[in-house]
Design a protein around this motif. Structure first.
Motif, short mmCIF file in Angstrom:
data_model
loop_
_atom_site.label_atom_id
_atom_site.label_comp_id
_atom_site.label_asym_id
_atom_site.label_seq_id
_atom_site.Cartn_x
_atom_site.Cartn_y
_atom_site.Cartn_z
N TRP A 155 0.84 -1.19 0.00
CA TRP A 155 0.00 0.00 0.00
C TRP A 155 0.87 1.24 0.00
O TRP A 155 1.84 1.28 0.74
CB TRP A 155 -0.94 0.02 1.21
N PRO A 156 0.62 2.27 -0.80
CA PRO A 156 -0.49 2.52 -1.72
C PRO A 156 -0.18 2.13 -3.17
O PRO A 156 -0.93 2.50 -4.06
CB PRO A 156 -0.69 4.02 -1.62
N ILE A 157 0.89 1.41 -3.39
CA ILE A 157 1.25 0.99 -4.74
C ILE A 157 0.17 0.07 -5.29
O ILE A 157 -0.20 0.13 -6.45
CB ILE A 157 2.62 0.30 -4.75
N ARG A 158 -0.32 -0.79 -4.42
CA ARG A 158 -1.36 -1.71 -4.84
C ARG A 158 -2.35 -1.95 -3.71
O ARG A 158 -2.09 -1.64 -2.55
CB ARG A 158 -0.77 -3.03 -5.32
N GLU A 159 -3.48 -2.53 -4.09
CA GLU A 159 -4.57 -2.88 -3.18
C GLU A 159 -5.01 -4.28 -3.57
O GLU A 159 -5.30 -4.53 -4.74
CB GLU A 159 -5.70 -1.87 -3.35
N GLY A 160 -5.03 -5.21 -2.60
CA GLY A 160 -5.23 -6.61 -2.96
C GLY A 160 -4.01 -7.05 -3.75
O GLY A 160 -2.89 -6.69 -3.43
N GLY A 161 -4.21 -7.78 -4.81
CA GLY A 161 -3.09 -8.22 -5.63
C GLY A 161 -2.88 -7.38 -6.87
O GLY A 161 -2.13 -7.76 -7.76
N CYS A 162 -3.55 -6.21 -6.95
CA CYS A 162 -3.52 -5.38 -8.16
C CYS A 162 -2.97 -3.99 -7.87
O CYS A 162 -3.06 -3.51 -6.74
CB CYS A 162 -4.94 -5.21 -8.71
N PRO A 163 -2.46 -3.32 -8.91
CA PRO A 163 -2.12 -1.91 -8.72
C PRO A 163 -3.36 -1.16 -8.24
O PRO A 163 -4.48 -1.48 -8.65
CB PRO A 163 -1.71 -1.46 -10.13
N GLN A 164 -3.17 -0.19 -7.37
CA GLN A 164 -4.29 0.54 -6.77
C GLN A 164 -5.26 1.05 -7.85
O GLN A 164 -4.84 1.68 -8.82
CB GLN A 164 -3.80 1.73 -5.94
N GLY A 165 -6.54 0.74 -7.69
CA GLY A 165 -7.58 1.16 -8.61
C GLY A 165 -7.82 0.20 -9.76
O GLY A 165 -8.81 0.33 -10.47
N ASP A 166 -6.94 -0.78 -9.98
CA ASP A 166 -7.10 -1.76 -11.04
C ASP A 166 -7.88 -2.96 -10.50
O ASP A 166 -7.99 -3.14 -9.29
CB ASP A 166 -5.71 -2.20 -11.53
N THR A 167 -8.42 -3.76 -11.39
CA THR A 167 -9.17 -4.95 -10.98
C THR A 167 -8.66 -6.17 -11.74
O THR A 167 -8.02 -6.04 -12.78
CB THR A 167 -10.68 -4.80 -11.25
N VAL A 168 -8.97 -7.36 -11.21
CA VAL A 168 -8.52 -8.59 -11.84
C VAL A 168 -9.26 -8.82 -13.15
O VAL A 168 -10.43 -8.44 -13.24
CB VAL A 168 -8.69 -9.82 -10.91
#
Length: 182
Positions: free
Chosen positions: A107-120
């Protein structure tokens, strides 16, 4: 920028205590064996914790790169001090992380396993980034804020739950079982 929302980068700032897992002795001192020690480091709990503090790194830090580590739980059955961290997300994912000394959860580079704001499906972190993946994460269609988590004591429930971890979302009311096998 240690402000609010997605711009909060305190989790990556090793001179602040926010967005971290801290390890202390019973007297409140940094625990021996923490990954940050030596010259140009300090016990930050005794100097305060604001965005105006000096840029020396904090000796209390065990792991970092978390947004809002709301709860964590230890597995007392496995004898290894295994623990999981429930990290409340910003707007895309909630995540569960395995506690590891010196880990950077991103955090804040990514959230979950994705870049922040991106989705799988999303891009994985760049090779060599050193970011530690969550063991589980879920999106806003499944819940809105990860709250509770507990290891199931061995022998108390049916055998398939031994070594497992239960975690729950306060918005949806759903509870998930992360098995010992992952």
């Amino acid at each position: 920028d240690s402000g609010s929302a997605g711009g909060n980068d305190a989790g990556q700032d090793l001179s602040l205590l926010n967005g971290k897992i801290l390890r202390l002795t019973l007297t409140g001192q940094p625990a021996p064996g923490n990954p940050i020690s030596g010259p140009n480091t300090v016990a930050c709990g005794s100097r305060g914790n604001t965005s105006a503090t000096p840029s020396t790194w904090c000796q209390e830090i065990f792991a970092y790169g978390l947004r809002n580590p709301y709860r964590f739980a230890f597995d007392r059955d496995d004898g290894s001090s295994t623990f999981y961290i429930n990290d409340v997300g910003q707007g895309t994912y909630e995540e569960v992380d395995r506690g590891q000394i010196g880990a950077n959860y991103g955090w804040p580079i990514r959230e979950g396993g994705c870049p922040q704001g991106d989705t799988v499906p999303c891009d994985a972190p760049a090779p060599g980034s050193g970011l530690v993946d969550p063991i589980a994460f879920y999106g806003r269609s499944d819940g809105t804020y990860l709250t509770a988590g507990a290891f199931v004591p061995d022998g108390l429930w049916p055998a398939e739950y031994d070594g497992g971890y239960l975690f729950a979302d306060g918005g949806s009311g759903d509870i998930w079982h992360y098995t010992a096998a992952g």
